[in-house]
Enzyme design. Sequence first.
Site, PDB file in Angstrom:
ATOM      1  N   ALA A   1     -14.656 -81.475 -44.516  1.00 44.43           N
ATOM      2  CA  ALA A   1     -15.173 -80.448 -43.561  1.00 44.43           C
ATOM      3  C   ALA A   1     -14.809 -79.010 -44.523  1.00 44.43           C
ATOM      4  CB  ALA A   1     -14.347 -80.446 -42.221  1.00 44.43           C
TER       5      ALA A   1
ATOM      6  N   GLY B   1     -13.089 -85.303 -44.389  1.00 39.01           N
ATOM      7  CA  GLY B   1     -14.509 -85.820 -43.905  1.00 39.01           C
ATOM      8  C   GLY B   1     -15.228 -86.458 -44.712  1.00 39.01           C
TER       9      GLY B   1
ATOM     10  N   GLU C   1     -14.151 -90.009 -44.325  1.00 36.10           N
ATOM     11  CA  GLU C   1     -14.596 -90.442 -43.014  1.00 36.10           C
ATOM     12  C   GLU C   1     -15.900 -90.672 -42.960  1.00 36.10           C
ATOM     13  OE1 GLU C   1     -12.611 -86.948 -41.082  1.00 36.10           O
ATOM     14  OE2 GLU C   1     -11.364 -88.313 -40.008  1.00 36.10           O
TER      15      GLU C   1
ATOM     16  N   GLU D   1      -5.949 -83.948 -44.849  1.00 38.06           N
ATOM     17  CA  GLU D   1      -6.008 -82.809 -43.923  1.00 38.06           C
ATOM     18  C   GLU D   1      -4.639 -82.278 -43.512  1.00 38.06           C
ATOM     19  OE1 GLU D   1      -7.766 -85.259 -43.913  1.00 38.06           O
ATOM     20  OE2 GLU D   1      -9.842 -85.048 -43.032  1.00 38.06           O
TER      21      GLU D   1
HETATM   22  N1  DAK Z   1     -14.289 -76.859 -47.892  1.00 38.31           N
HETATM   23  C1  DAK Z   1     -14.880 -75.502 -48.331  1.00 38.31           C
HETATM   24  N2  DAK Z   1     -15.015 -75.475 -49.922  1.00 38.31           N
HETATM   25  C2  DAK Z   1     -14.320 -76.355 -50.585  1.00 38.31           C
HETATM   26  C3  DAK Z   1     -13.992 -77.613 -50.102  1.00 38.31           C
HETATM   27  C4  DAK Z   1     -13.810 -77.800 -48.714  1.00 38.31           C
HETATM   28  N3  DAK Z   1     -13.462 -78.873 -48.140  1.00 38.31           N
HETATM   29  N4  DAK Z   1     -13.542 -78.455 -51.208  1.00 38.31           N
HETATM   30  C5  DAK Z   1     -13.861 -77.795 -52.233  1.00 38.31           C
HETATM   31  N5  DAK Z   1     -14.233 -76.518 -51.753  1.00 38.31           N
HETATM   32  C6  DAK Z   1     -14.971 -75.363 -52.918  1.00 38.31           C
HETATM   33  C7  DAK Z   1     -13.767 -74.678 -53.520  1.00 38.31           C
HETATM   34  O1  DAK Z   1     -13.237 -73.768 -52.521  1.00 38.31           O
HETATM   35  C8  DAK Z   1     -14.425 -74.088 -54.877  1.00 38.31           C
HETATM   36  O2  DAK Z   1     -15.293 -73.036 -54.237  1.00 38.31           O
HETATM   37  P1  DAK Z   1     -15.264 -71.697 -55.308  1.00 38.31           P
HETATM   38  O3  DAK Z   1     -13.712 -71.136 -55.409  1.00 38.31           O
HETATM   39  O4  DAK Z   1     -15.695 -72.174 -56.833  1.00 38.31           O
HETATM   40  O5  DAK Z   1     -16.037 -70.479 -54.508  1.00 38.31           O
HETATM   41  C9  DAK Z   1     -15.345 -75.194 -55.149  1.00 38.31           C
HETATM   42  O6  DAK Z   1     -15.675 -75.934 -54.007  1.00 38.31           O
HETATM   43  C10 DAK Z   1     -14.812 -76.225 -56.246  1.00 38.31           C
HETATM   44  O7  DAK Z   1     -13.591 -76.508 -55.697  1.00 38.31           O
HETATM   45  P2  DAK Z   1     -12.353 -76.402 -56.737  1.00 38.31           P
HETATM   46  O8  DAK Z   1     -12.339 -75.407 -57.701  1.00 38.31           O
HETATM   47  O9  DAK Z   1     -11.159 -76.670 -55.777  1.00 38.31           O
HETATM   48  O10 DAK Z   1     -12.345 -77.829 -57.556  1.00 38.31           O
HETATM   49  P3  DAK Z   1     -11.273 -78.767 -58.181  1.00 38.31           P
HETATM   50  O11 DAK Z   1     -12.111 -79.971 -59.051  1.00 38.31           O
HETATM   51  O12 DAK Z   1     -10.171 -78.001 -59.053  1.00 38.31           O
HETATM   52  O13 DAK Z   1     -10.647 -79.435 -57.160  1.00 38.31           O
HETATM   53  C11 DAK Z   1     -10.485 -80.843 -55.055  1.00 38.31           C
HETATM   54  C12 DAK Z   1     -11.316 -80.465 -56.373  1.00 38.31           C
HETATM   55  C13 DAK Z   1     -11.503 -81.687 -54.126  1.00 38.31           C
HETATM   56  C14 DAK Z   1      -9.291 -81.734 -55.352  1.00 38.31           C
HETATM   57  C15 DAK Z   1     -10.127 -79.364 -54.314  1.00 38.31           C
HETATM   58  O14 DAK Z   1     -11.578 -78.585 -54.272  1.00 38.31           O
HETATM   59  C16 DAK Z   1      -9.717 -79.689 -52.884  1.00 38.31           C
HETATM   60  O15 DAK Z   1      -8.387 -80.154 -52.570  1.00 38.31           O
HETATM   61  N6  DAK Z   1     -10.576 -79.393 -51.632  1.00 38.31           N
HETATM   62  C17 DAK Z   1     -10.097 -79.766 -50.426  1.00 38.31           C
HETATM   63  C18 DAK Z   1      -9.988 -81.096 -50.081  1.00 38.31           C
HETATM   64  C19 DAK Z   1      -9.530 -81.257 -48.681  1.00 38.31           C
HETATM   65  O16 DAK Z   1      -8.405 -80.686 -48.204  1.00 38.31           O
HETATM   66  N7  DAK Z   1     -10.553 -81.772 -47.837  1.00 38.31           N
HETATM   67  C20 DAK Z   1     -10.133 -82.010 -46.324  1.00 38.31           C
HETATM   68  C21 DAK Z   1     -10.868 -80.769 -45.743  1.00 38.31           C
HETATM   69  S1  DAK Z   1     -10.281 -81.070 -44.037  1.00 38.31           S
HETATM   70  C22 DAK Z   1     -11.328 -82.110 -36.876  1.00 38.31           C
HETATM   71  C23 DAK Z   1     -12.068 -83.041 -37.501  1.00 38.31           C
HETATM   72  C24 DAK Z   1     -12.192 -83.168 -38.776  1.00 38.31           C
HETATM   73  C25 DAK Z   1     -11.449 -82.755 -39.762  1.00 38.31           C
HETATM   74  C26 DAK Z   1     -10.654 -81.378 -39.101  1.00 38.31           C
HETATM   75  C27 DAK Z   1     -10.798 -81.148 -37.824  1.00 38.31           C
HETATM   76  N8  DAK Z   1     -11.190 -81.708 -35.583  1.00 38.31           N
HETATM   77  C28 DAK Z   1     -11.886 -82.547 -34.623  1.00 38.31           C
HETATM   78  C29 DAK Z   1     -10.543 -80.670 -35.203  1.00 38.31           C
HETATM   79  C30 DAK Z   1     -11.620 -82.751 -40.873  1.00 38.31           C
HETATM   80  C31 DAK Z   1     -11.204 -81.868 -41.909  1.00 38.31           C
HETATM   81  C32 DAK Z   1     -11.297 -81.907 -43.233  1.00 38.31           C
HETATM   82  O17 DAK Z   1     -12.001 -82.537 -43.843  1.00 38.31           O
END
Ligand code: DAK
Length: 258
Positions: free
Chosen positions: A65, A109, A112, A132
């Site tokens: 997400a 997400g 998922e 998450e």
């Molecule tokens: N959201 C927004 N931007 C993201 C992103 C994300 N999930 N993942 C990556 N990006 C963006 C980064 O901010 C970066 O942007 P700039 O800085 O260049 O502007 C760009 O994509 C490249 O990312 P990185 O520089 O971080 O790239 P790396 O190769 O160094 O690292 C990575 C890749 C995938 C390991 C890292 O980007 C990372 O850890 N990303 C986040 C992964 C994550 O935590 N995903 C889970 C998201 S939370 C809910 C229902 C569902 C959910 C929540 C609540 N409810 C019903 C309440 C679901 C939640 C999620 O999915």
Amino acid sequence: MEEQPVLTGVEGRVGTITLNRPKQLNALDDALMDALGEALLRFDADESIGAIIIGGSEKAFAAGADIAAMARWSYMDVYRRDFITRNWDTVRRVRKPVIAAVAGYAMGGGCELALACDIVIAADTARFALPEVRLAMLPGAGGTQRLPRAIGKAKAMDMCLSARVLDATEADRYGLVSRVVPLCALRAESMALAASIARYSLPALMAIKESVNRAWESALGEGMLFERRELHARFASEDAKEGMAAFLEKRDPVFTHR
Ligand code: DAK
């Protein structure tokens, strides 16, 4: 001109959907999820399509997400707009087979979304995680529900509680994915699989998908009854008559998807 959040295409009877926010690693924001849902429903309604592939980029299927969007929202925002249910659940409404072709990150997400598809083909570069917990969130698009059913409670707890990242080989061993292929073969293998599925009788494919999903979502007795009724219903299908006749006449069947 603004980039389209998803790109669509058609090859034979296969509809393809490519998630297209490469700079954000295909982070799933509302615009992308709306466009994905629209494309899925359009292909589902299109008589000439028999199977659908969802893919991303080489680096990321989807990194979850969109955290930048979520960071601004309050409880009332997500409750009133029905976050997730409003547009993430569309994939569950699709009756045709949906294949996720996953390369690179399938995080949160993104993982998922892959789990919500019917078949997952992973490139050897694929990485699956539900991270998450690192954000003090929880996998809220089916992760805590579909993952234990897919890979068992112990491994699902490990992934959800520790944010552990699975590589493609582990994901394959755990049963999270159907097959692993070299990255360079991902597109061709996914297309070959989708095309081979799409050749079969569409009503049979839809009945099989619905029956397997019933096994996933109900008790065994309920599921067995559902399967039996679906089997009986096949006897009303022109394609089933044609399939059996073709076998007996030692020829290829010609399905009309009726
Ligand atoms: N959201 C927004 N931007 C993201 C992103 C994300 N999930 N993942 C990556 N990006 C963006 C980064 O901010 C970066 O942007 P700039 O800085 O260049 O502007 C760009 O994509 C490249 O990312 P990185 O520089 O971080 O790239 P790396 O190769 O160094 O690292 C990575 C890749 C995938 C390991 C890292 O980007 C990372 O850890 N990303 C986040 C992964 C994550 O935590 N995903 C889970 C998201 S939370 C809910 C229902 C569902 C959910 C929540 C609540 N409810 C019903 C309440 C679901 C939640 C999620 O999915």
